[in-house]
Design a protein around this motif. Structure first.
Motif, PDB file in Angstrom:
ATOM      1  N   VAL A  60       0.845  -1.203   0.000  1.00 22.40           N
ATOM      2  CA  VAL A  60       0.000   0.000   0.000  1.00 22.40           C
ATOM      3  C   VAL A  60       0.877   1.248   0.000  1.00 22.40           C
ATOM      4  CG1 VAL A  60      -1.716   1.340   1.285  1.00 22.40           C
ATOM      5  CG2 VAL A  60      -1.950  -1.150   1.127  1.00 22.40           C
ATOM      6  N   CYS A  61       1.926   1.241   0.800  1.00 21.52           N
ATOM      7  CA  CYS A  61       2.830   2.397   0.870  1.00 21.52           C
ATOM      8  C   CYS A  61       3.546   2.626  -0.460  1.00 21.52           C
ATOM      9  CB  CYS A  61       3.839   2.205   1.994  1.00 21.52           C
ATOM     10  SG  CYS A  61       3.102   2.235   3.637  1.00 21.52           S
ATOM     11  N   ARG A  62       3.994   1.555  -1.104  1.00 21.53           N
ATOM     12  CA  ARG A  62       4.676   1.699  -2.399  1.00 21.53           C
ATOM     13  C   ARG A  62       3.742   2.278  -3.454  1.00 21.53           C
ATOM     14  NH1 ARG A  62       8.032  -3.760  -2.128  1.00 21.53           N
ATOM     15  NH2 ARG A  62       9.940  -2.863  -1.288  1.00 21.53           N
ATOM     16  N   ASP A  63       2.466   1.911  -3.379  1.00 25.40           N
ATOM     17  CA  ASP A  63       1.483   2.430  -4.332  1.00 25.40           C
ATOM     18  C   ASP A  63       1.129   3.888  -4.046  1.00 25.40           C
ATOM     19  OD1 ASP A  63       1.429  -0.035  -5.575  1.00 25.40           O
ATOM     20  OD2 ASP A  63      -0.474  -0.663  -4.649  1.00 25.40           O
ATOM     21  N   ASN A  64       1.493   4.381  -2.866  1.00 28.04           N
ATOM     22  CA  ASN A  64       1.158   5.743  -2.450  1.00 28.04           C
ATOM     23  C   ASN A  64       2.367   6.416  -1.824  1.00 28.04           C
ATOM     24  OD1 ASN A  64      -1.969   5.773  -2.769  1.00 28.04           O
ATOM     25  ND2 ASN A  64      -1.475   3.816  -1.831  1.00 28.04           N
ATOM     26  N   PRO A  65       3.456   6.553  -2.603  1.00 26.49           N
ATOM     27  CA  PRO A  65       4.681   7.126  -2.035  1.00 26.49           C
ATOM     28  C   PRO A  65       4.452   8.531  -1.487  1.00 26.49           C
ATOM     29  CG  PRO A  65       4.812   7.025  -4.430  1.00 26.49           C
ATOM     30  CD  PRO A  65       3.550   6.323  -4.028  1.00 26.49           C
ATOM     31  N   LYS A  66       5.124   8.803  -0.397  1.00 27.45           N
ATOM     32  CA  LYS A  66       5.085  10.099   0.291  1.00 27.45           C
ATOM     33  C   LYS A  66       3.732  10.403   0.924  1.00 27.45           C
ATOM     34  CE  LYS A  66       8.768  12.027  -2.472  1.00 27.45           C
ATOM     35  NZ  LYS A  66       9.256  13.112  -3.283  1.00 27.45           N
ATOM     36  N   LYS A  67       2.780   9.448   0.883  1.00 29.25           N
ATOM     37  CA  LYS A  67       1.474   9.678   1.496  1.00 29.25           C
ATOM     38  C   LYS A  67       1.233   8.814   2.728  1.00 29.25           C
ATOM     39  CE  LYS A  67      -1.064  11.280  -2.514  1.00 29.25           C
ATOM     40  NZ  LYS A  67      -2.237  11.057  -3.355  1.00 29.25           N
ATOM     41  N   VAL A  68       1.870   7.638   2.773  1.00 25.63           N
ATOM     42  CA  VAL A  68       1.613   6.709   3.876  1.00 25.63           C
ATOM     43  C   VAL A  68       2.923   6.195   4.456  1.00 25.63           C
ATOM     44  CG1 VAL A  68       0.429   4.593   4.584  1.00 25.63           C
ATOM     45  CG2 VAL A  68      -0.497   5.932   2.689  1.00 25.63           C
ATOM     46  N   ASN A  69       3.026   6.226   5.777  1.00 29.76           N
ATOM     47  CA  ASN A  69       4.139   5.633   6.509  1.00 29.76           C
ATOM     48  C   ASN A  69       3.547   4.761   7.607  1.00 29.76           C
ATOM     49  OD1 ASN A  69       6.458   7.045   5.310  1.00 29.76           O
ATOM     50  ND2 ASN A  69       5.498   8.847   6.187  1.00 29.76           N
ATOM     51  N   PHE A  70       4.274   3.709   7.989  1.00 31.11           N
ATOM     52  CA  PHE A  70       3.818   2.897   9.110  1.00 31.11           C
ATOM     53  C   PHE A  70       5.008   2.359   9.886  1.00 31.11           C
ATOM     54  CE2 PHE A  70       4.615  -0.555   6.166  1.00 31.11           C
ATOM     55  CZ  PHE A  70       4.949  -1.639   6.969  1.00 31.11           C
ATOM     56  N   ILE A  71       4.716   1.929  11.094  1.00 28.88           N
ATOM     57  CA  ILE A  71       5.706   1.261  11.933  1.00 28.88           C
ATOM     58  C   ILE A  71       5.025   0.053  12.555  1.00 28.88           C
ATOM     59  CG2 ILE A  71       5.219   2.659  13.973  1.00 28.88           C
ATOM     60  CD1 ILE A  71       8.343   2.552  14.447  1.00 28.88           C
ATOM     61  N   MET A  72       5.807  -1.016  12.721  1.00 32.65           N
ATOM     62  CA  MET A  72       5.277  -2.279  13.226  1.00 32.65           C
ATOM     63  C   MET A  72       6.262  -2.853  14.236  1.00 32.65           C
ATOM     64  SD  MET A  72       4.855  -5.605  10.811  1.00 32.65           S
ATOM     65  CE  MET A  72       3.141  -5.887  10.573  1.00 32.65           C
ATOM     66  N   SER A  73       5.735  -3.382  15.328  1.00 33.84           N
ATOM     67  CA  SER A  73       6.594  -4.002  16.335  1.00 33.84           C
ATOM     68  C   SER A  73       6.995  -5.399  15.908  1.00 33.84           C
ATOM     69  CB  SER A  73       5.845  -4.090  17.669  1.00 33.84           C
ATOM     70  OG  SER A  73       4.845  -5.093  17.592  1.00 33.84           O
ATOM     71  N   PRO A  74       8.016  -5.949  16.541  1.00 33.77           N
ATOM     72  CA  PRO A  74       8.292  -7.372  16.350  1.00 33.77           C
ATOM     73  C   PRO A  74       7.160  -8.173  17.008  1.00 33.77           C
ATOM     74  CG  PRO A  74       9.856  -6.384  17.885  1.00 33.77           C
ATOM     75  CD  PRO A  74       8.963  -5.296  17.414  1.00 33.77           C
ATOM     76  N   ALA A  75       7.073  -9.447  16.683  1.00 34.84           N
ATOM     77  CA  ALA A  75       6.091 -10.313  17.333  1.00 34.84           C
ATOM     78  C   ALA A  75       6.418 -10.399  18.816  1.00 34.84           C
ATOM     79  CB  ALA A  75       6.104 -11.687  16.690  1.00 34.84           C
ATOM     80  N   MET A  76       5.400 -10.268  19.655  1.00 35.29           N
ATOM     81  CA  MET A  76       5.588 -10.287  21.110  1.00 35.29           C
ATOM     82  C   MET A  76       4.683 -11.337  21.726  1.00 35.29           C
ATOM     83  SD  MET A  76       5.594  -6.217  21.922  1.00 35.29           S
ATOM     84  CE  MET A  76       4.381  -5.721  20.704  1.00 35.29           C
ATOM     85  N   GLU A  77       5.164 -11.961  22.780  1.00 39.09           N
ATOM     86  CA  GLU A  77       4.343 -12.895  23.542  1.00 39.09           C
ATOM     87  C   GLU A  77       4.084 -12.297  24.907  1.00 39.09           C
ATOM     88  OE1 GLU A  77       5.420 -17.000  23.536  1.00 39.09           O
ATOM     89  OE2 GLU A  77       6.324 -16.831  21.554  1.00 39.09           O
ATOM     90  N   GLY A  78       2.815 -12.302  25.293  1.00 39.97           N
ATOM     91  CA  GLY A  78       2.447 -11.807  26.617  1.00 39.97           C
ATOM     92  C   GLY A  78       2.734 -10.330  26.786  1.00 39.97           C
ATOM     93  N   GLY A  79       2.943  -9.937  28.002  1.00 44.12           N
ATOM     94  CA  GLY A  79       3.201  -8.539  28.305  1.00 44.12           C
ATOM     95  C   GLY A  79       1.910  -7.835  28.675  1.00 44.12           C
ATOM     96  N   SER A  80       2.046  -6.688  29.248  1.00 47.37           N
ATOM     97  CA  SER A  80       0.855  -5.905  29.579  1.00 47.37           C
ATOM     98  C   SER A  80       1.105  -4.460  29.194  1.00 47.37           C
ATOM     99  CB  SER A  80       0.536  -6.025  31.065  1.00 47.37           C
ATOM    100  OG  SER A  80       1.590  -5.511  31.840  1.00 47.37           O
ATOM    101  N   TYR A  81       0.032  -3.794  28.856  1.00 51.28           N
ATOM    102  CA  TYR A  81       0.115  -2.409  28.438  1.00 51.28           C
ATOM    103  C   TYR A  81      -0.448  -1.525  29.535  1.00 51.28           C
ATOM    104  CZ  TYR A  81       1.288  -4.002  23.785  1.00 51.28           C
ATOM    105  OH  TYR A  81       1.931  -4.571  22.726  1.00 51.28           O
ATOM    106  N   GLY A  82       0.029  -0.314  29.592  1.00 53.21           N
ATOM    107  CA  GLY A  82      -0.477   0.669  30.527  1.00 53.21           C
ATOM    108  C   GLY A  82      -0.786   1.935  29.778  1.00 53.21           C
ATOM    109  N   GLY A  83      -1.614   2.756  30.328  1.00 53.40           N
ATOM    110  CA  GLY A  83      -1.932   4.019  29.681  1.00 53.40           C
ATOM    111  C   GLY A  83      -3.251   4.569  30.180  1.00 53.40           C
ATOM    112  N   TRP A  84      -3.738   5.550  29.470  1.00 56.01           N
ATOM    113  CA  TRP A  84      -4.990   6.204  29.816  1.00 56.01           C
ATOM    114  C   TRP A  84      -5.949   6.004  28.652  1.00 56.01           C
ATOM    115  CZ3 TRP A  84      -6.436   8.446  34.299  1.00 56.01           C
ATOM    116  CH2 TRP A  84      -7.584   9.224  34.294  1.00 56.01           C
ATOM    117  N   LEU A  85      -6.819   4.997  28.785  1.00 56.46           N
ATOM    118  CA  LEU A  85      -7.787   4.647  27.752  1.00 56.46           C
ATOM    119  C   LEU A  85      -9.134   4.405  28.411  1.00 56.46           C
ATOM    120  CD1 LEU A  85      -5.681   1.967  25.815  1.00 56.46           C
ATOM    121  CD2 LEU A  85      -6.185   4.284  25.020  1.00 56.46           C
TER     122      LEU A  85
END
Length: 99
Positions: A60-85
């Protein structure tokens, strides 16, 4: 196992919506929760699934250069998230991040 993905779209209105739908389409068939505007926590079962999602997003990004960027984490097992949601999101996040 899960991954975290976020993207940024440099467009407005209908263009933004169209590109966002294309990016979301790369997650079709996976269980995910969206705690922030374009941040997704996605349940996966293998490194191959992560690779496929990454390749689809890159396409999708290659088809839309300079319009879309993304970041992705490595695969993770378990863990917990914190924040204000909203409280209703925490069970949805836990569902996708538990082992």
């Amino acid at each position: 196992m899960h991954i975290v993905i976020s993207w940024d779209i440099k467009a407005e209105g209908a263009s933004w919506k169209e590109l966002n739908e294309k990016m979301k389409g790369c997650l079709s068939g996976y269980s995910w929760v969206k705690p922030l505007t374009t941040l997704y926590i996605v349940k996966i079962y293998s490194s191959e699934e992560r690779r496929q999602i990454r390749d689809d997003l890159v396409s999708v990004c290659r088809d839309n250069p300079k319009k879309v960027n993304f970041i992705m984490s490595p695969a993770m097992e378990g863990g917990s998230y914190g924040g204000w949601l909203p409280k209703s999101l925490w069970p949805k996040i836990e569902k996708r991040t538990e082992d």
